[in-house]
Write a protein that holds these residues in place. Structure first.
Motif, PDB file in Angstrom:
ATOM      1  N   ASP A 297       0.816  -1.219   0.000  1.00 39.00           N
ATOM      2  CA  ASP A 297       0.000   0.000   0.000  1.00 39.00           C
ATOM      3  C   ASP A 297       0.853   1.275   0.000  1.00 39.00           C
ATOM      4  OD1 ASP A 297      -2.772  -0.967   0.222  1.00 39.00           O
ATOM      5  OD2 ASP A 297      -2.147  -1.765   2.168  1.00 39.00           O
ATOM      6  N   TYR A 298       2.149   1.122  -0.169  1.00 38.09           N
ATOM      7  CA  TYR A 298       3.035   2.287  -0.075  1.00 38.09           C
ATOM      8  C   TYR A 298       2.586   3.471  -0.949  1.00 38.09           C
ATOM      9  CZ  TYR A 298       7.325   5.072  -0.373  1.00 38.09           C
ATOM     10  OH  TYR A 298       8.221   6.099  -0.380  1.00 38.09           O
ATOM     11  N   PRO A 299       2.194   3.253  -2.228  1.00 43.36           N
ATOM     12  CA  PRO A 299       1.744   4.409  -3.027  1.00 43.36           C
ATOM     13  C   PRO A 299       0.523   5.099  -2.406  1.00 43.36           C
ATOM     14  CG  PRO A 299       2.154   2.497  -4.433  1.00 43.36           C
ATOM     15  CD  PRO A 299       2.220   2.009  -3.028  1.00 43.36           C
ATOM     16  N   ILE A 300      -0.322   4.303  -1.788  1.00 41.92           N
ATOM     17  CA  ILE A 300      -1.509   4.861  -1.140  1.00 41.92           C
ATOM     18  C   ILE A 300      -1.106   5.704   0.069  1.00 41.92           C
ATOM     19  CG2 ILE A 300      -3.552   4.162   0.212  1.00 41.92           C
ATOM     20  CD1 ILE A 300      -3.881   1.907  -1.934  1.00 41.92           C
ATOM     21  N   ALA A 301      -0.133   5.210   0.811  1.00 42.36           N
ATOM     22  CA  ALA A 301       0.359   5.973   1.963  1.00 42.36           C
ATOM     23  C   ALA A 301       0.964   7.304   1.520  1.00 42.36           C
ATOM     24  CB  ALA A 301       1.391   5.142   2.723  1.00 42.36           C
ATOM     25  N   LEU A 302       1.671   7.252   0.381  1.00 38.22           N
ATOM     26  CA  LEU A 302       2.267   8.495  -0.137  1.00 38.22           C
ATOM     27  C   LEU A 302       1.188   9.510  -0.500  1.00 38.22           C
ATOM     28  CD1 LEU A 302       5.078   7.423  -2.630  1.00 38.22           C
ATOM     29  CD2 LEU A 302       5.349   8.765  -0.540  1.00 38.22           C
ATOM     30  N   TYR A 303       0.155   9.013  -1.159  1.00 44.89           N
ATOM     31  CA  TYR A 303      -0.970   9.881  -1.523  1.00 44.89           C
ATOM     32  C   TYR A 303      -1.595  10.480  -0.272  1.00 44.89           C
ATOM     33  CZ  TYR A 303      -5.859  10.957  -2.422  1.00 44.89           C
ATOM     34  OH  TYR A 303      -7.098  11.564  -2.434  1.00 44.89           O
ATOM     35  N   ARG A 304      -1.780   9.662   0.736  1.00 43.66           N
ATOM     36  CA  ARG A 304      -2.439  10.167   1.953  1.00 43.66           C
ATOM     37  C   ARG A 304      -1.615  11.231   2.647  1.00 43.66           C
ATOM     38  NH1 ARG A 304      -5.236   4.860   4.671  1.00 43.66           N
ATOM     39  NH2 ARG A 304      -6.474   4.347   2.824  1.00 43.66           N
ATOM     40  N   ARG A 305      -0.299  11.099   2.548  1.00 42.80           N
ATOM     41  CA  ARG A 305       0.562  12.125   3.142  1.00 42.80           C
ATOM     42  C   ARG A 305       0.263  13.481   2.493  1.00 42.80           C
ATOM     43  NH1 ARG A 305       6.742  10.810   2.717  1.00 42.80           N
ATOM     44  NH2 ARG A 305       6.147   8.750   3.454  1.00 42.80           N
ATOM     45  N   MET A 306       0.082  13.471   1.185  1.00 43.41           N
ATOM     46  CA  MET A 306      -0.249  14.712   0.462  1.00 43.41           C
ATOM     47  C   MET A 306      -1.645  15.191   0.860  1.00 43.41           C
ATOM     48  SD  MET A 306       1.046  13.510  -3.291  1.00 43.41           S
ATOM     49  CE  MET A 306       2.764  13.087  -3.572  1.00 43.41           C
ATOM     50  N   LEU A 307      -2.551  14.247   0.923  1.00 43.34           N
ATOM     51  CA  LEU A 307      -3.950  14.586   1.210  1.00 43.34           C
ATOM     52  C   LEU A 307      -4.116  15.166   2.616  1.00 43.34           C
ATOM     53  CD1 LEU A 307      -7.014  14.259   0.337  1.00 43.34           C
ATOM     54  CD2 LEU A 307      -6.941  12.086   1.578  1.00 43.34           C
ATOM     55  N   PHE A 308      -3.476  14.549   3.594  1.00 42.21           N
ATOM     56  CA  PHE A 308      -3.714  14.961   4.973  1.00 42.21           C
ATOM     57  C   PHE A 308      -3.184  16.358   5.251  1.00 42.21           C
ATOM     58  CE2 PHE A 308      -3.836  10.227   6.374  1.00 42.21           C
ATOM     59  CZ  PHE A 308      -5.131  10.130   5.882  1.00 42.21           C
ATOM     60  N   LYS A 309      -2.170  16.774   4.497  1.00 40.80           N
ATOM     61  CA  LYS A 309      -1.680  18.129   4.752  1.00 40.80           C
ATOM     62  C   LYS A 309      -2.398  19.184   3.904  1.00 40.80           C
ATOM     63  CE  LYS A 309       2.330  18.208   1.794  1.00 40.80           C
ATOM     64  NZ  LYS A 309       3.699  17.876   1.569  1.00 40.80           N
ATOM     65  N   ASP A 310      -3.326  18.742   3.073  1.00 43.42           N
ATOM     66  CA  ASP A 310      -4.079  19.676   2.229  1.00 43.42           C
ATOM     67  C   ASP A 310      -5.304  20.173   3.022  1.00 43.42           C
ATOM     68  OD1 ASP A 310      -5.451  21.079   0.320  1.00 43.42           O
ATOM     69  OD2 ASP A 310      -5.363  19.502  -1.209  1.00 43.42           O
ATOM     70  N   VAL A 311      -5.047  21.111   3.899  1.00 45.03           N
ATOM     71  CA  VAL A 311      -6.070  21.589   4.836  1.00 45.03           C
ATOM     72  C   VAL A 311      -7.314  22.079   4.097  1.00 45.03           C
ATOM     73  CG1 VAL A 311      -6.527  23.301   6.646  1.00 45.03           C
ATOM     74  CG2 VAL A 311      -4.272  22.224   6.465  1.00 45.03           C
ATOM     75  N   GLU A 312      -7.069  22.822   3.028  1.00 44.78           N
ATOM     76  CA  GLU A 312      -8.180  23.451   2.312  1.00 44.78           C
ATOM     77  C   GLU A 312      -9.114  22.412   1.687  1.00 44.78           C
ATOM     78  OE1 GLU A 312     -10.131  26.642   1.998  1.00 44.78           O
ATOM     79  OE2 GLU A 312      -8.130  26.703   2.894  1.00 44.78           O
ATOM     80  N   LEU A 313      -8.544  21.421   1.060  1.00 45.12           N
ATOM     81  CA  LEU A 313      -9.372  20.388   0.421  1.00 45.12           C
ATOM     82  C   LEU A 313     -10.182  19.623   1.471  1.00 45.12           C
ATOM     83  CD1 LEU A 313      -9.834  18.935  -2.423  1.00 45.12           C
ATOM     84  CD2 LEU A 313      -8.402  17.150  -1.489  1.00 45.12           C
TER      85      LEU A 313
END
Ligand code: FES
Ligand SMILES: [Fe+2]
Length: 321
Positions: A297-313
């Motif tokens: 699931d590593y690619p998914i974890a990478l995506y989530r790292r981006m997502l979780f810091k995207d406060v506005e979204l």
């Protein structure tokens, strides 16, 4: 941040389009030159939906009292005041920055400067001919994106199509980080012969041709061959609904008309594969935080790292629940 929300062919000249994206009702229209404009779909006068109105001289006319607004949200005509009066400044519709390229319409959300163009895949090398399908899934944006970053559901979900061969063991996954908002995954799965999965450092990357390229927040490419790619984008309607756009790009004969016919002929297969995904993804709980991930699931974890810091979204999507 730029977010791909519509396919260009959904927006015809002369006809406003009302859609919900990020939990917001938006109206899009093209002016005479074809340029795309977008406002919140809410007239500042007495809050009728602008998308029920008309495009007049490149502006949008509210269906209720005929006020006309330009793409910057400024009122340019109030019929009740007559043409001799000045327009009041306090009446302003809410403008949404938009950009159109590659047959995609993007909107801007969050802080920062929308002056830069949205990012797209720079490996398309002349691939311009495509066919597209799109459909709404009752899932969150992350669930839709993660399904396409998942390198090991293929032998199960797609056991009789793209996952034939029972390659259940996941090496790596080998990932090339492009930058803060983009990465490439090189899937390398094998039949389980009793071997341990390779670590990504043990993989000879030069042997791997196929890759998945993700550009945050919602663009995805599957490199199949030089002349064939699948590109997808995932337009969040609200917290629990996402419109999925899938395109097949081809340049195999060099003759556009024939390539176009080929993409059309192959589209039902892509739809079939997509529906294999849909059957399972629709059953997932939208709360990704409770998932227990493994190495694959590593690619998914990478995506989530981006997502979780995207406060506005996250703010926009959670407000839209
Ligand atoms: S509500 Fe739009 S013009 Fe009155
Ligand atoms: Fe899939």
């Amino acid at each position: 941040m730029w977010l791909a929300v519509l396919s260009s062919n959904e927006l015809r000249k002369g006809k406003p389009l009302g859609v919900r994206r990020l939990g917001l009702d938006l109206v899009f229209w093209r002016d005479e030159s074809g340029k795309v404009n977008a406002l919140l779909d809410n007239c500042p006068h007495r809050h009728a939906k602008l998308s029920l109105g008309k495009v007049i001289d490149g502006n949008i006319q509210c269906p209720y009292h005929g006020f006309e607004f330009n793409g910057s949200g400024n009122v340019v005509k109030i019929p009740a005041l007559g043409s001799a009066s000045e327009m009041p400044k306090y009446l302003k519709a809410f403008p949404i920055p938009v950009h159109e390229d590659y047959g995609i319409i993007w909107i801007w959300y969050g802080d920062g400067n929308p002056s830069d163009s949205p990012r797209f895949f720079n490996d398309m090398r002349g691939l311009t001919v495509y066919s597209e399908i799109s459909e709404v899934w009752g899932v969150s944006l992350p669930r839709a994106v993660e399904n396409q970053l998942d390198v090991f559901h293929l032998p199960f979900v797609h056991y009789n199509t793209i996952g034939r061969g029972g390659r259940t063991l996941v090496n790596g996954p080998l990932v090339k980080i492009i930058d803060e908002y983009s990465f490439i995954v090189y899937p390398f799965n094998e039949v389980d012969r009793g071997q341990r999965p390779l670590r990504s450092s043990q993989i000879d990357a030069s042997l791997l041709r196929n890759y998945l390229w993700f550009i945050y927040p919602n663009l995805w490419e599957n490199y199949i061959s030089e002349g064939m790619r699948i590109v997808a984008f995932f337009a969040p309607i609200n917290a629990t609904n996402t419109k999925i756009y899938v395109r097949l790009y081809m340049n195999v004969t060099g003759i556009k008309m024939i390539d176009k016919i080929l993409t059309k002929l192959l589209m039902p297969f892509n739809a079939y594969v997509l529906h294999q995904d849909r059957r399972v993804v629709l059953t997932q709980d939208n709360d990704v935080k409770r998932d227990k991930l493994i190495h694959a699931d590593y690619p998914i974890a990478l995506y989530r790292r981006m997502l979780f810091k995207d406060v506005e979204l996250n703010k926009l999507l959670s407000a839209s629940r």
